[in-house]
Design a protein around this motif. Structure first.
Motif, PDB file in Angstrom:
ATOM      1  N   LYS A 101       0.887  -1.305  -0.053  1.00  0.00           N
ATOM      2  CA  LYS A 101      -0.134   0.056  -0.039  1.00  0.00           C
ATOM      3  C   LYS A 101       1.065   1.107   0.113  1.00  0.00           C
ATOM      4  O   LYS A 101       1.860   1.213   0.535  1.00  0.00           O
ATOM      5  N   GLY A 102       0.276   2.286  -0.538  1.00  0.00           N
ATOM      6  CA  GLY A 102       1.007   3.614  -0.154  1.00  0.00           C
ATOM      7  C   GLY A 102       1.708   4.019  -1.625  1.00  0.00           C
ATOM      8  O   GLY A 102       1.823   5.502  -1.673  1.00  0.00           O
ATOM      9  N   ARG A 103       1.901   3.214  -2.704  1.00  0.00           N
ATOM     10  CA  ARG A 103       2.748   3.715  -3.826  1.00  0.00           C
ATOM     11  C   ARG A 103       2.582   2.892  -4.661  1.00  0.00           C
ATOM     12  O   ARG A 103       2.257   1.791  -4.771  1.00  0.00           O
ATOM     13  N   ALA A 104       2.713   3.487  -5.946  1.00  0.00           N
ATOM     14  CA  ALA A 104       2.785   2.545  -7.205  1.00  0.00           C
ATOM     15  C   ALA A 104       3.617   1.729  -7.526  1.00  0.00           C
ATOM     16  O   ALA A 104       4.936   1.796  -7.372  1.00  0.00           O
TER      17      ALA A 104
ATOM     18  N   ASN B  14       4.816  -1.993 -10.047  1.00  0.00           N
ATOM     19  CA  ASN B  14       4.562  -3.033 -11.050  1.00  0.00           C
ATOM     20  C   ASN B  14       5.103  -4.376 -11.405  1.00  0.00           C
ATOM     21  O   ASN B  14       5.851  -4.585 -10.387  1.00  0.00           O
ATOM     22  N   GLU B  15       5.250  -4.854 -12.515  1.00  0.00           N
ATOM     23  CA  GLU B  15       5.733  -6.150 -12.537  1.00  0.00           C
ATOM     24  C   GLU B  15       7.199  -6.132 -12.202  1.00  0.00           C
ATOM     25  O   GLU B  15       7.777  -6.976 -11.795  1.00  0.00           O
ATOM     26  N   SER B  16       7.846  -4.986 -12.809  1.00  0.00           N
ATOM     27  CA  SER B  16       9.299  -4.813 -12.645  1.00  0.00           C
ATOM     28  C   SER B  16       9.695  -4.455 -11.418  1.00  0.00           C
ATOM     29  O   SER B  16      10.856  -4.430 -11.219  1.00  0.00           O
ATOM     30  N   SER B  17       8.929  -4.118 -10.518  1.00  0.00           N
ATOM     31  CA  SER B  17       9.307  -3.472  -9.535  1.00  0.00           C
ATOM     32  C   SER B  17       9.178  -4.163  -8.020  1.00  0.00           C
ATOM     33  O   SER B  17       9.544  -3.758  -6.844  1.00  0.00           O
ATOM     34  N   VAL B  18       8.707  -5.396  -8.348  1.00  0.00           N
ATOM     35  CA  VAL B  18       8.123  -6.448  -7.169  1.00  0.00           C
ATOM     36  C   VAL B  18       8.840  -7.647  -7.377  1.00  0.00           C
ATOM     37  O   VAL B  18       8.997  -8.216  -8.565  1.00  0.00           O
ATOM     38  N   SER B  19       9.344  -8.256  -6.493  1.00  0.00           N
ATOM     39  CA  SER B  19      10.434  -9.612  -6.491  1.00  0.00           C
ATOM     40  C   SER B  19       9.785 -10.293  -5.267  1.00  0.00           C
ATOM     41  O   SER B  19       9.704  -9.765  -4.130  1.00  0.00           O
ATOM     42  N   VAL B  20       9.527 -11.411  -5.307  1.00  0.00           N
ATOM     43  CA  VAL B  20       8.802 -12.512  -4.233  1.00  0.00           C
ATOM     44  C   VAL B  20       9.607 -13.843  -4.476  1.00  0.00           C
ATOM     45  O   VAL B  20       9.718 -14.279  -5.490  1.00  0.00           O
TER      46      VAL B  20
ATOM     47  N   THR C 238       9.097   1.221  -5.219  1.00  0.00           N
ATOM     48  CA  THR C 238       7.854   1.791  -5.648  1.00  0.00           C
ATOM     49  C   THR C 238       8.430   2.918  -6.854  1.00  0.00           C
ATOM     50  O   THR C 238       9.559   3.358  -6.768  1.00  0.00           O
ATOM     51  N   LEU C 239       7.594   3.044  -7.593  1.00  0.00           N
ATOM     52  CA  LEU C 239       7.758   3.874  -8.839  1.00  0.00           C
ATOM     53  C   LEU C 239       7.567   5.372  -8.534  1.00  0.00           C
ATOM     54  O   LEU C 239       6.815   5.866  -7.726  1.00  0.00           O
ATOM     55  N   GLY C 240       8.753   6.237  -8.974  1.00  0.00           N
ATOM     56  CA  GLY C 240       8.552   7.743  -8.700  1.00  0.00           C
ATOM     57  C   GLY C 240       7.516   8.407  -9.636  1.00  0.00           C
ATOM     58  O   GLY C 240       7.440   8.016 -10.760  1.00  0.00           O
ATOM     59  N   THR C 241       6.647   9.261  -8.837  1.00  0.00           N
ATOM     60  CA  THR C 241       5.440   9.851  -9.891  1.00  0.00           C
ATOM     61  C   THR C 241       5.979  11.508  -9.395  1.00  0.00           C
ATOM     62  O   THR C 241       7.004  11.779 -10.102  1.00  0.00           O
TER      63      THR C 241
ATOM     64  N   GLY D 250      10.838   6.825  -5.981  1.00  0.00           N
ATOM     65  CA  GLY D 250      10.601   5.948  -5.389  1.00  0.00           C
ATOM     66  C   GLY D 250      11.184   5.534  -4.122  1.00  0.00           C
ATOM     67  O   GLY D 250      12.207   6.041  -3.615  1.00  0.00           O
ATOM     68  N   LYS D 251      10.651   4.460  -3.450  1.00  0.00           N
ATOM     69  CA  LYS D 251      11.360   3.908  -1.991  1.00  0.00           C
ATOM     70  C   LYS D 251      11.221   2.370  -2.090  1.00  0.00           C
ATOM     71  O   LYS D 251      10.243   1.798  -2.801  1.00  0.00           O
ATOM     72  N   ASP D 252      12.249   1.919  -1.572  1.00  0.00           N
ATOM     73  CA  ASP D 252      12.560   0.595  -1.451  1.00  0.00           C
ATOM     74  C   ASP D 252      11.578  -0.189  -0.233  1.00  0.00           C
ATOM     75  O   ASP D 252      11.214   0.638   0.750  1.00  0.00           O
ATOM     76  N   PHE D 253      11.276  -1.434  -0.569  1.00  0.00           N
ATOM     77  CA  PHE D 253      10.556  -2.054   0.540  1.00  0.00           C
ATOM     78  C   PHE D 253      11.007  -3.472   0.868  1.00  0.00           C
ATOM     79  O   PHE D 253      11.568  -3.977  -0.314  1.00  0.00           O
TER      80      PHE D 253
END
Length: 129
Positions: free
Chosen positions: A45-48, A50-56, A109-112, A116-119
């Motif tokens: 929650k809290g920021r944008a 996408n597929e390129s910015s999330v790793s599980v 998260t993507l910068g708008t 952006g911020k790391d999580f």
């Protein structure tokens, strides 16, 4: 003078950048049972994102569990389609062995208007017999 203070507060609050929140807050997901269906949702929650910015990643790799983004079906202009929502990560499958599993979710998260911020968050899943 009041107008100037209002404008300054508005400008400064626009520069504030909140960090993304990964939910659930606790570091344990619900308990799973060997050879039974399992499903849980992790939300970003809290920021944008996408597929390129999330790793599980799920360990052990042969756990029987997998992850996927939530799929949202839509119909527009006579065409049907599916959007993938990387804000909602679904952990599902059938665990093969009892023990302690882990799910690690990380990214940025993507910068708008702001950068952006790391999580990063690591969850434990107990799998019982």
């Amino acid at each position: 003078m009041k107008y100037l203070i209002f404008v300054l507060i508005f400008v400064v609050s626009g520069c504030a950048s909140s960090s993304p929140t990964v939910l659930p807050e606790k570091s344990e997901l619900t308990v799973a049972t060997v050879n039974h269906k399992y499903r849980n949702i992790i939300e970003i929650k809290g920021r944008a994102v996408n597929e390129s910015s999330v790793s599980v990643s799920i360990t052990p790799s042969d756990s029987g569990l997998a992850w996927s983004p939530e799929e949202i079906k839509y119909s527009f202009g006579g065409e049907d389609g599916v959007n993938k929502d990387y804000h909602r990560i679904i952990i599902s499958g059938i665990p093969k062995k009892s023990g302690d599993y882990s799910v690690t979710i990380s990214g940025f998260t993507l910068g708008t208007m702001h950068s952006g911020k790391d999580f990063y968050k690591k969850y434990a899943i107990k799998v019982k017999q």
